[in-house]
Structures are given as structure tokens and as C-alpha cells.
Design a protein around this motif. Structure first.
Motif, PDB file in Angstrom:
ATOM      1  N   ILE A   2       0.866  -1.166   0.000  1.00  0.00           N
ATOM      2  CA  ILE A   2       0.000   0.000   0.000  1.00  0.00           C
ATOM      3  C   ILE A   2       0.911   1.226   0.000  1.00  0.00           C
ATOM      4  O   ILE A   2       1.819   1.319   0.822  1.00  0.00           O
ATOM      5  CB  ILE A   2      -0.885   0.017   1.264  1.00  0.00           C
ATOM      6  CG1 ILE A   2      -1.649  -1.296   1.395  1.00  0.00           C
ATOM      7  CG2 ILE A   2      -1.823   1.212   1.270  1.00  0.00           C
ATOM      8  CD1 ILE A   2      -2.080  -1.605   2.801  1.00  0.00           C
ATOM      9  N   ASP A  11       1.219  -5.439   3.111  1.00  0.00           N
ATOM     10  CA  ASP A  11      -0.177  -5.847   3.287  1.00  0.00           C
ATOM     11  C   ASP A  11      -0.422  -6.439   4.671  1.00  0.00           C
ATOM     12  O   ASP A  11      -1.520  -6.322   5.212  1.00  0.00           O
ATOM     13  CB  ASP A  11      -0.575  -6.868   2.219  1.00  0.00           C
ATOM     14  CG  ASP A  11      -0.593  -6.266   0.822  1.00  0.00           C
ATOM     15  OD1 ASP A  11      -0.818  -5.043   0.705  1.00  0.00           O
ATOM     16  OD2 ASP A  11      -0.372  -7.013  -0.144  1.00  0.00           O
ATOM     17  N   TYR A 184      -8.297   2.101   3.702  1.00  0.00           N
ATOM     18  CA  TYR A 184      -7.901   0.949   2.891  1.00  0.00           C
ATOM     19  C   TYR A 184      -8.463  -0.332   3.502  1.00  0.00           C
ATOM     20  O   TYR A 184      -9.037  -1.174   2.804  1.00  0.00           O
ATOM     21  CB  TYR A 184      -6.374   0.872   2.778  1.00  0.00           C
ATOM     22  CG  TYR A 184      -5.907  -0.267   1.910  1.00  0.00           C
ATOM     23  CD1 TYR A 184      -5.746  -0.102   0.544  1.00  0.00           C
ATOM     24  CD2 TYR A 184      -5.651  -1.526   2.456  1.00  0.00           C
ATOM     25  CE1 TYR A 184      -5.335  -1.145  -0.264  1.00  0.00           C
ATOM     26  CE2 TYR A 184      -5.239  -2.584   1.654  1.00  0.00           C
ATOM     27  CZ  TYR A 184      -5.090  -2.388   0.298  1.00  0.00           C
ATOM     28  OH  TYR A 184      -4.705  -3.430  -0.491  1.00  0.00           O
ATOM     29  N   TYR A 185      -8.311  -0.477   4.817  1.00  0.00           N
ATOM     30  CA  TYR A 185      -8.828  -1.661   5.500  1.00  0.00           C
ATOM     31  C   TYR A 185     -10.333  -1.777   5.299  1.00  0.00           C
ATOM     32  O   TYR A 185     -10.850  -2.853   4.969  1.00  0.00           O
ATOM     33  CB  TYR A 185      -8.494  -1.601   6.993  1.00  0.00           C
ATOM     34  CG  TYR A 185      -9.132  -2.726   7.774  1.00  0.00           C
ATOM     35  CD1 TYR A 185      -8.552  -3.982   7.808  1.00  0.00           C
ATOM     36  CD2 TYR A 185     -10.327  -2.525   8.460  1.00  0.00           C
ATOM     37  CE1 TYR A 185      -9.131  -5.026   8.513  1.00  0.00           C
ATOM     38  CE2 TYR A 185     -10.926  -3.568   9.166  1.00  0.00           C
ATOM     39  CZ  TYR A 185     -10.326  -4.800   9.187  1.00  0.00           C
ATOM     40  OH  TYR A 185     -10.919  -5.834   9.874  1.00  0.00           O
ATOM     41  N   TYR A 188     -11.246  -2.898   1.694  1.00  0.00           N
ATOM     42  CA  TYR A 188     -10.911  -4.239   1.243  1.00  0.00           C
ATOM     43  C   TYR A 188     -11.142  -5.345   2.278  1.00  0.00           C
ATOM     44  O   TYR A 188     -11.224  -6.514   1.925  1.00  0.00           O
ATOM     45  CB  TYR A 188      -9.452  -4.300   0.777  1.00  0.00           C
ATOM     46  CG  TYR A 188      -9.232  -3.455  -0.446  1.00  0.00           C
ATOM     47  CD1 TYR A 188      -9.662  -3.888  -1.697  1.00  0.00           C
ATOM     48  CD2 TYR A 188      -8.636  -2.204  -0.350  1.00  0.00           C
ATOM     49  CE1 TYR A 188      -9.482  -3.106  -2.821  1.00  0.00           C
ATOM     50  CE2 TYR A 188      -8.456  -1.418  -1.471  1.00  0.00           C
ATOM     51  CZ  TYR A 188      -8.880  -1.876  -2.700  1.00  0.00           C
ATOM     52  OH  TYR A 188      -8.719  -1.091  -3.825  1.00  0.00           O
TER      53      TYR A 188
END
Length: 192
Positions: A2, A11, A184-185, A188
Motif C-alpha cells: 500500500i 499488506d 484501505y482496511y 478491502y
């Protein structure tokens, strides 16, 4: 990976789960390693400023090591680091009544004696940062055996590494950086 600002975040920082279990590891990360704790250049002045305040928290062995080698020293591989007693425990560590290895800086911070919590490398553990020319690498690097209880507890509680380290990540990179990790978490890995 990321990409956030000038960092490449592995990741695993988002995907793996981790919550320190001091009752099991006894703070072993403060004595398990090749050197003392890595220090940022700006932290050297802070250590000099707070040393006399922190000194009463130190063990006799820690004080002796610091007086012999200095408040910090330069390691060819890791850069500036804290001294370690006999190549083991950080000279700024001590054992509490339960046998848990604690940080003198952190205890002085909690006691309201200093405003600096502890070296950022310690605060961020098990995240390790490798400084690069263009990007810093932000990696998840728990100790395989020592951190096994923390990995187990993290999975049980379902706490991602980055969430466990919210305070430390925010301290290092700022609130917006942490929010970017969280976004982001959520995108996804959040609840679907």
C-alpha cells in the motif's frame, strides 16, 4: 503493498492480527534482538534531556552500561540504538513485580515526569521501518516464538496490527496517515 505518502506499507500491517500479551511474553521484545532499540536522530537529544529524570527508574546494571557505553551508541547495521546490558536487555528496561520487562521512559511518561513516551521504534513494534531513498518500507515483523501469544490474542480479538498500533502510527505519521490505512482496511477487509 500500500502506498501512502512516502511509504510502502506491507499488506500484513492491514491483514494480520496482533495484540500484545504481556502476561505471556513478559516484554521480551525489550531484550530479544541484535542490539538495543533503534533510535531516530531527533530522539538522541530527547534522551539527553530526560536522562536524569529517568535514571531513578533504571537498574544498577542499566546505569552501569549507560555510563560505560553512553546513553546511545551507533551500530553499523541499525544506526543509533540504545545500549543493551550484556548484549540482552535494553539498558532503559527494568522488571516490575510481575517479572514483566518495562520501559523506564514509558513509566516516567505515565508518572507525568516527561512528555516523551519512548523511542518510536519501540512504540511501533512489531512494525519495523526501513528508511529508503524514495520510500520508507513499513513492515510487520513479529518475533516468531516470542510474539506467538500476541498473534493468537490478536486473532481471538480480531484486531488488525494497524489498529492495535493506532497511537504509535499516528505519533509517527499523523492522523491523516492512520485514516488512510483505515480507509484501505474498510474498503478491502471491512464488514461486507
Amino acid at each position: 503493498m500500500i502506498v501512502i505518502e512516502n511509504t510502502l506499507v506491507s499488506d500484513e500491517v492491514i491483514e494480520e492480527q496482533f495484540v500484545c500479551d504481556l502476561s505471556k511474553c513478559k516484554g521480551g521484545c525489550c531484550e530479544d534482538g541484535d542490539t538495543g532499540a533503534p533510535l531516530e536522530t531527533g530522539e538522541l537529544d530527547i534522551i539527553n534531556e530526560v536522562y536524569e529524570i529517568v535514571k531513578p527508574y533504571l537498574t544498577k546494571e542499566g546505569i552501569r552500561e549507560i555510563e560505560q557505553t553512553g546513553r546511545y551508541l551507533y551500530d553499523r547495521e541499525y544506526g543509533w540504538v540504545t545500549p543493551a546490558v550484556n548484549g540482552g536487555m535494553c539498558a532503559y528496561g527494568y522488571h516490575d513485580e510481575k517479572g514483566i520487562l518495562k520501559c523506564a521512559f514509558e513509566q516516567a511518561y505515565y508518572d507525568g515526569k516527561i512528555s516523551w513516551k519512548k523511542p518510536i521504534s519501540c512504540h511501533l513494534f512489531p512494525i519495523r521501518i526501513k528508511v529508503g531513498k524514495e520510500y520508507d518500507l513499513v513492515n510487520y515483523e513479529p518475533r516468531e516464538t516470542l510474539c506467538a501469544p500476541a498473534c493468537k490474542l490478536g486473532k481471538k480479538l480480531k484486531v488488525p496490527v494497524y489498529q492495535f498500533l493506532k497511537e504509535a502510527i499516528t505519533r509517527k505519521y499523523g492522523a491523516e496517515y492512520y485514516e488512510a490505512l483505515d480507509a484501505y482496511y474498510q474498503m478491502y477487509h471491512g464488514k461486507k
